[in-house]
Design an enzyme around this catalytic site. Structure first.
Site, PDB file in Angstrom:
ATOM      1  N   ILE A  12      34.459  22.923 -14.006  1.00  0.00           N
ATOM      2  CA  ILE A  12      35.458  23.022 -12.117  1.00  0.00           C
ATOM      3  C   ILE A  12      35.968  24.127 -12.810  1.00  0.00           C
ATOM      4  O   ILE A  12      36.682  25.110 -11.577  1.00  0.00           O
ATOM      5  CB  ILE A  12      36.036  21.659 -12.498  1.00  0.00           C
ATOM      6  CG1 ILE A  12      35.171  20.338 -11.576  1.00  0.00           C
ATOM      7  CG2 ILE A  12      37.066  21.669 -11.064  1.00  0.00           C
ATOM      8  CD1 ILE A  12      35.866  18.498 -12.552  1.00  0.00           C
ATOM      9  N   ASP A  31      40.894  29.029 -22.560  1.00  0.00           N
ATOM     10  CA  ASP A  31      39.416  28.028 -23.606  1.00  0.00           C
ATOM     11  C   ASP A  31      39.221  28.217 -24.774  1.00  0.00           C
ATOM     12  O   ASP A  31      39.345  28.674 -25.072  1.00  0.00           O
ATOM     13  CB  ASP A  31      38.268  28.737 -22.776  1.00  0.00           C
ATOM     14  CG  ASP A  31      37.823  27.679 -22.175  1.00  0.00           C
ATOM     15  OD1 ASP A  31      37.414  26.725 -20.891  1.00  0.00           O
ATOM     16  OD2 ASP A  31      37.337  26.531 -23.574  1.00  0.00           O
ATOM     17  N   ASN A  32      39.330  26.949 -25.547  1.00  0.00           N
ATOM     18  CA  ASN A  32      39.135  27.105 -26.749  1.00  0.00           C
ATOM     19  C   ASN A  32      37.291  27.159 -27.176  1.00  0.00           C
ATOM     20  O   ASN A  32      36.348  27.396 -28.175  1.00  0.00           O
ATOM     21  CB  ASN A  32      39.214  25.933 -27.602  1.00  0.00           C
ATOM     22  CG  ASN A  32      38.705  24.522 -27.023  1.00  0.00           C
ATOM     23  OD1 ASN A  32      37.485  24.428 -26.573  1.00  0.00           O
ATOM     24  ND2 ASN A  32      38.960  23.427 -28.069  1.00  0.00           N
ATOM     25  N   ALA A  75      39.742  19.553 -21.070  1.00  0.00           N
ATOM     26  CA  ALA A  75      39.714  18.215 -21.409  1.00  0.00           C
ATOM     27  C   ALA A  75      38.149  17.904 -22.375  1.00  0.00           C
ATOM     28  O   ALA A  75      37.610  18.159 -20.965  1.00  0.00           O
ATOM     29  CB  ALA A  75      40.256  17.446 -20.677  1.00  0.00           C
ATOM     30  N   TYR A 141      38.830   7.487 -22.075  1.00  0.00           N
ATOM     31  CA  TYR A 141      38.590   8.838 -21.319  1.00  0.00           C
ATOM     32  C   TYR A 141      39.719   8.387 -20.111  1.00  0.00           C
ATOM     33  O   TYR A 141      41.304   9.633 -20.015  1.00  0.00           O
ATOM     34  CB  TYR A 141      37.248   9.062 -21.513  1.00  0.00           C
ATOM     35  CG  TYR A 141      37.016   9.929 -19.949  1.00  0.00           C
ATOM     36  CD1 TYR A 141      38.256  11.177 -20.093  1.00  0.00           C
ATOM     37  CD2 TYR A 141      37.285   9.655 -18.353  1.00  0.00           C
ATOM     38  CE1 TYR A 141      38.080  12.427 -19.135  1.00  0.00           C
ATOM     39  CE2 TYR A 141      37.467  11.231 -17.362  1.00  0.00           C
ATOM     40  CZ  TYR A 141      37.788  11.765 -17.698  1.00  0.00           C
ATOM     41  OH  TYR A 141      37.710  13.034 -16.415  1.00  0.00           O
ATOM     42  N   ARG A 282      24.497   0.515 -16.804  1.00  0.00           N
ATOM     43  CA  ARG A 282      25.141   0.792 -17.495  1.00  0.00           C
ATOM     44  C   ARG A 282      26.380   0.148 -18.081  1.00  0.00           C
ATOM     45  O   ARG A 282      27.479  -0.415 -17.019  1.00  0.00           O
ATOM     46  CB  ARG A 282      25.392   2.034 -17.372  1.00  0.00           C
ATOM     47  CG  ARG A 282      26.381   3.165 -18.773  1.00  0.00           C
ATOM     48  CD  ARG A 282      26.376   4.680 -17.944  1.00  0.00           C
ATOM     49  NE  ARG A 282      27.340   5.120 -17.167  1.00  0.00           N
ATOM     50  CZ  ARG A 282      26.979   6.228 -16.640  1.00  0.00           C
ATOM     51  NH1 ARG A 282      26.031   6.855 -16.999  1.00  0.00           N
ATOM     52  NH2 ARG A 282      27.692   6.447 -15.390  1.00  0.00           N
TER      53      ARG A 282
HETATM   54  N1  UDP Z   1      23.783   6.974 -13.653  1.00  0.00           N
HETATM   55  C1  UDP Z   1      22.283   6.342 -13.062  1.00  0.00           C
HETATM   56  N2  UDP Z   1      21.403   7.064 -14.069  1.00  0.00           N
HETATM   57  C2  UDP Z   1      21.608   8.370 -14.897  1.00  0.00           C
HETATM   58  C3  UDP Z   1      23.175   8.638 -14.806  1.00  0.00           C
HETATM   59  C4  UDP Z   1      23.957   7.912 -14.250  1.00  0.00           C
HETATM   60  O1  UDP Z   1      22.133   5.583 -12.904  1.00  0.00           O
HETATM   61  O2  UDP Z   1      20.821   8.871 -15.500  1.00  0.00           O
HETATM   62  C5  UDP Z   1      24.493   5.708 -11.765  1.00  0.00           C
HETATM   63  C6  UDP Z   1      25.519   5.591 -13.194  1.00  0.00           C
HETATM   64  O3  UDP Z   1      25.349   4.212 -13.470  1.00  0.00           O
HETATM   65  C7  UDP Z   1      26.480   5.313 -11.886  1.00  0.00           C
HETATM   66  C8  UDP Z   1      26.129   7.352 -10.959  1.00  0.00           C
HETATM   67  O4  UDP Z   1      24.778   7.431 -11.299  1.00  0.00           O
HETATM   68  O5  UDP Z   1      26.923   4.842 -10.909  1.00  0.00           O
HETATM   69  C9  UDP Z   1      27.211   8.109 -11.117  1.00  0.00           C
HETATM   70  O6  UDP Z   1      26.996   8.243 -12.718  1.00  0.00           O
HETATM   71  P1  UDP Z   1      27.374   9.626 -13.206  1.00  0.00           P
HETATM   72  O7  UDP Z   1      27.363   9.426 -14.951  1.00  0.00           O
HETATM   73  O8  UDP Z   1      27.092  11.274 -12.700  1.00  0.00           O
HETATM   74  O9  UDP Z   1      28.973   9.504 -12.721  1.00  0.00           O
HETATM   75  P2  UDP Z   1      30.321   8.147 -12.846  1.00  0.00           P
HETATM   76  O10 UDP Z   1      30.038   7.559 -11.402  1.00  0.00           O
HETATM   77  O11 UDP Z   1      29.789   7.345 -13.852  1.00  0.00           O
HETATM   78  O12 UDP Z   1      31.780   9.266 -13.242  1.00  0.00           O
END
Ligand code: UDP
Length: 324
Positions: A12, A31-32, A75, A141, A282
């Site tokens: 970004i 930036d490092n 970050a 985070y 997840r």
């Molecule tokens: N997601 C997914 N498969 C992947 C990576 C992400 O289904 O391989 C889903 C994840 O569960 C979330 C959405 O995509 O609902 C966006 O995930 P991302 O990691 O891009 O961003 P986050 O919302 O976690 O910041």
């Protein structure tokens, strides 16, 4: 204006640097290069390779320049990594930012724009999410970002520092001119992973759960183009300069898209069959995260202009021909 961008070699930050140069601002980058890319920094900016954990070097570097404002992106930003290694996140993000904020105040810098995140809201009670939603981070985070917001608030009380914290939803897309894009290793984000699948670098995209309480059962997120984020940072800086008022804003489009909608749009944009497979949820993924962006629109005059197709097309062009 002399503007210092920390993390200007990152995803970004580098898009924001390019935006500033188009506005003819005088840009400094710290930036490092631990996760950013030197190739993303244009030759016209004044670059210092520096780690925010090195307080002495930071203070000296700041005292050499006449910086008017700091825009702080630097970050670590992997949720999963922060759960496994919280010390890394509290040290790098919190201590690094504290050093930066302290050194800024000591050098008479009174304006900071800070990269925060919608994950400070955790599992929100109400969607779309406004800035009034209680903050309840559910991973280190997000917690690290919220602590930094609190440090900024306390430095305002103690020293008159003024700040804007920008809580991004899902940053996505790439520079439409193809010079910059998202290049993370490992890559945890949905859109790059879907596009890598389209390009044959992955066999399929795994959908993390299709039993959520949403229309198609997959998670809904608010994907916002990096250039719209860059624009918001610039507007925030102007607002801070004109009004002298600290504040917090959500940055999202206000529209949500499900994981399945993202994959379908990627199929349409790329013309490729993208294989997908539903797998387990997840951990820690809320069903729906969508911004109420009324405040940023009304107060900053921000109007995000890129739609989902633009986001995926710009990202696809980058992934087809990445420069780094
Ligand atoms: N997601 C997914 N498969 C992947 C990576 C992400 O289904 O391989 C889903 C994840 O569960 C979330 C959405 O995509 O609902 C966006 O995930 P991302 O990691 O891009 O961003 P986050 O919302 O976690 O910041």
């Amino acid at each position: 204006m002399n503007i210092l961008v920390t993390g200007g070699a990152g995803y970004i930050g580098s898009h924001f640097v390019k935006f500033l140069l188009k506005k003819n601002e005088n840009v400094f980058v710290f930036d490092n290069l631990s996760r950013g890319h030197a190739e993303a920094i244009p030759g016209t900016v004044k670059f210092t390779k520096i780690d925010l954990l090195d307080y002495q070097k930071l203070k000296n570097a700041l005292s050499r320049e006449r910086i008017d404002a700091v825009v702080h992106f630097a970050a670590f930003a992997y949720v999963g990594e922060s759960v496994e290694n919280p010390a890394l996140y509290y040290t790098n993000n919190v201590v690094g930012s504290l050093n930066l904020i302290k050194a800024a105040v000591e050098n008479g810098i009174k304006k900071i724009i800070f990269s925060s995140t919608c994950s400070v809201y955790g599992n929100p009670l109400k969607v779309p999410i406004s800035e009034d939603e209680p903050t309840k981070p559910i991973n280190p985070y997000a917690e690290s970002k919220l602590v930094i917001e609190k440090i900024l608030r306390d430095f305002e009380t103690a020293y008159g520092l003024r700040y804007i914290a920008l809580r991004y939803f899902n940053a996505a897309g790439a520079d439409p001119e193809g010079e910059l894009g998202e290049s993370h290793d490992p890559e945890p984000h949905l859109i790059p992973l879907v596009l890598q699948t389209a390009l044959g670098a992955r066999e399929k995209i795994y959908i993390f759960g299709d039993d959520y309480d949403t229309e198609d059962g997959t998670c809904i997120r608010d994907y916002i183009h990096v250039n719209d984020l860059a624009d918001a940072h610039y507007l925030a800086l102007q607002y801070l300069t004109d009004s002298g008022k600290s504040d917090i804003f959500n940055l999202g489009t206000g529209t949500g898209n499900s994981v399945k909608e993202i994959i379908d749009m990627a199929r349409k944009v790329t013309g490729k069959t993208i294989k997908s497979e539903v797998t387990a949820r997840r951990e820690g993924d809320p069903a729906v995260l969508v911004a109420d962006n009324t405040k940023a629109k009304n107060i900053l005059g921000w109007n995000p202009g890129y739609n989902l197709e633009d986001i995926i097309l710009s990202a696809y062009n980058w992934h087809r021909n990445p420069k780094f």
